[in-house]
Design an enzyme around this catalytic site. Structure first.
Site, short mmCIF file in Angstrom:
data_model
loop_
_atom_site.label_atom_id
_atom_site.label_comp_id
_atom_site.label_asym_id
_atom_site.label_seq_id
_atom_site.Cartn_x
_atom_site.Cartn_y
_atom_site.Cartn_z
N ARG A 7 -2.09 -7.10 14.21
CA ARG A 7 -2.20 -6.39 13.30
C ARG A 7 -2.81 -7.16 12.46
NH1 ARG A 7 3.57 -4.48 12.05
NH2 ARG A 7 2.96 -4.01 9.98
N ARG A 63 -9.91 2.56 9.33
CA ARG A 63 -9.83 1.55 9.48
C ARG A 63 -11.02 0.95 10.25
NH1 ARG A 63 -3.97 1.42 8.83
NH2 ARG A 63 -3.49 0.37 10.54
N ARG A 90 10.34 -2.29 11.99
CA ARG A 90 9.80 -1.77 12.09
C ARG A 90 9.75 -1.68 13.92
NH1 ARG A 90 4.42 0.58 8.39
NH2 ARG A 90 3.46 -0.15 10.03
N LYS A 116 0.96 -1.43 -0.11
CA LYS A 116 0.20 -0.35 -0.39
C LYS A 116 1.55 1.21 0.39
CE LYS A 116 -2.56 0.41 3.52
NZ LYS A 116 -1.96 0.61 4.29
N ARG A 132 10.64 -6.97 6.54
CA ARG A 132 10.47 -6.09 6.24
C ARG A 132 11.52 -5.13 6.77
NH1 ARG A 132 4.71 -2.40 5.95
NH2 ARG A 132 4.83 -2.49 7.96
P1 ADP Z 1 0.49 -1.01 9.23
O1 ADP Z 1 -1.25 -0.78 8.12
O2 ADP Z 1 1.02 -1.85 9.19
O3 ADP Z 1 0.02 -1.40 10.71
P2 ADP Z 1 0.40 1.83 9.76
O4 ADP Z 1 1.66 2.59 9.41
O5 ADP Z 1 -0.10 2.19 8.47
O6 ADP Z 1 0.56 0.42 9.59
O7 ADP Z 1 -0.15 2.00 11.23
C1 ADP Z 1 1.11 1.61 12.10
C2 ADP Z 1 -0.05 2.04 13.49
O8 ADP Z 1 -0.24 3.11 13.61
C3 ADP Z 1 -1.32 1.17 13.48
O9 ADP Z 1 -0.61 -0.47 13.65
C4 ADP Z 1 -2.13 1.23 14.16
O10 ADP Z 1 -1.37 1.67 16.05
C5 ADP Z 1 -1.91 3.14 14.18
N1 ADP Z 1 -2.74 3.40 13.00
C6 ADP Z 1 -2.78 3.37 11.78
N2 ADP Z 1 -3.50 4.28 11.13
C7 ADP Z 1 -4.68 4.44 12.09
C8 ADP Z 1 -5.88 4.39 11.96
N3 ADP Z 1 -6.37 4.20 11.02
N4 ADP Z 1 -7.21 3.59 12.94
C9 ADP Z 1 -6.63 3.34 14.28
N5 ADP Z 1 -4.71 3.48 14.11
C10 ADP Z 1 -4.52 3.50 13.44
#
Ligand code: ADP
Length: 220
Positions: free
Chosen positions: A169, A91, A158, A16, A128
């Protein structure tokens, strides 16, 4: 008409981020990655960062009201006047509803879902490595950190790419985003793309879709 107000969905590791960076540059719209915004806040130790860190490190979602506030601010910036690409948001259903509340009924052009099977993304995430400085991403199954080929920084695992956090996740993703896909499909806004191809092939499909006159729900 080219879509300019987009949501991109996809499991962690679906590619993504890579696709969004390229698409946002091509469309000349800001790439709003909620994960990147939160990680920057954690690095800068802002109030948002301090609040978000424990959720992120545990692989849990940050509370809806916190993240909705973040996105609302981003979409109100002048740079987002002609469009935007949301990566990692919404989300949850309450987030999706909050988004359409902010935008109004015709405010979103399409939600693109990059579809990759679970076993493929587990393998991708486990290897990754991401550059902390510039976001460059590579695969390094045998090393926890490698030199960044873009900026000379260090690309490392990460903090939420541990096996435990990956499992949490992905479980969250299926629970939360499954209903969200149906929600977008019901509104005729969902377009599915096969993400289990090379990055260039995935991008070509997305590009065609974004340029199309209309989006068919569930279209490949
Ligand atoms: P990934 O999709 O790999 O989990 P992201 O970089 O999108 O990674 O997000 C990392 C973390 O940031 C998530 O695990 C969550 O804790 C938080 N986060 C990101 N976007 C959201 C969202 N829309 N709602 C709630 N938490 C979020």
């Amino acid at each position: 008409m080219t879509a300019r107000r987009l949501v991109v969905l996809g499991r962690q590791g679906a590619g993504k981020g890579t696709q969004c960076v390229r698409l946002a540059a091509d469309l000349a719209v800001p790439h709003v990655s909620t994960g990147d915004v939160l990680r920057a806040a954690v690095r800068q130790r802002t109030n948002l960062g301090l609040e978000a860190k424990r959720f992120i490190d545990a692989g849990d979602l940050v509370p809806d009201e916190v993240i909705v506030g973040v996105v609302r601010e981003k979409l109100a910036e002048p740079v987002a006047r002609n469009g935007w690409l949301l990566d990692g948001f919404p989300r949850t259903l309450p987030q999706a509803e909050a988004l359409l509340d902010v935008l109004g009924d015709d405010g979103l052009d399409v939600a693109i879902d990059i579809d990759v099977p679970n076993d493929v993304v587990v393998a991708r995430l486990s290897s990754r490595r991401v550059c902390e400085s510039c976001g460059w991403v590579t695969s390094a199954p045998d090393a926890l950190s490698v030199d960044c080929a873009e900026c000379g920084g260090i690309a490392s695992r990460r903090s939420d790419d541990t096996p435990e956090a990956i499992a949490r996740r992905l479980a969250h993703y299926d629970e939360e985003v499954g209903p969200l896909q149906a929600w977008f499909a019901d509104r005729g806004l969902l377009a599915r793309v096969d993400g289990n191809l090379s990055p260039d092939e995935v991008y070509a499909t997305i590009r065609r879709l974004v340029q199309g006159d209309s989006v068919v729900s569930g279209a490949a």
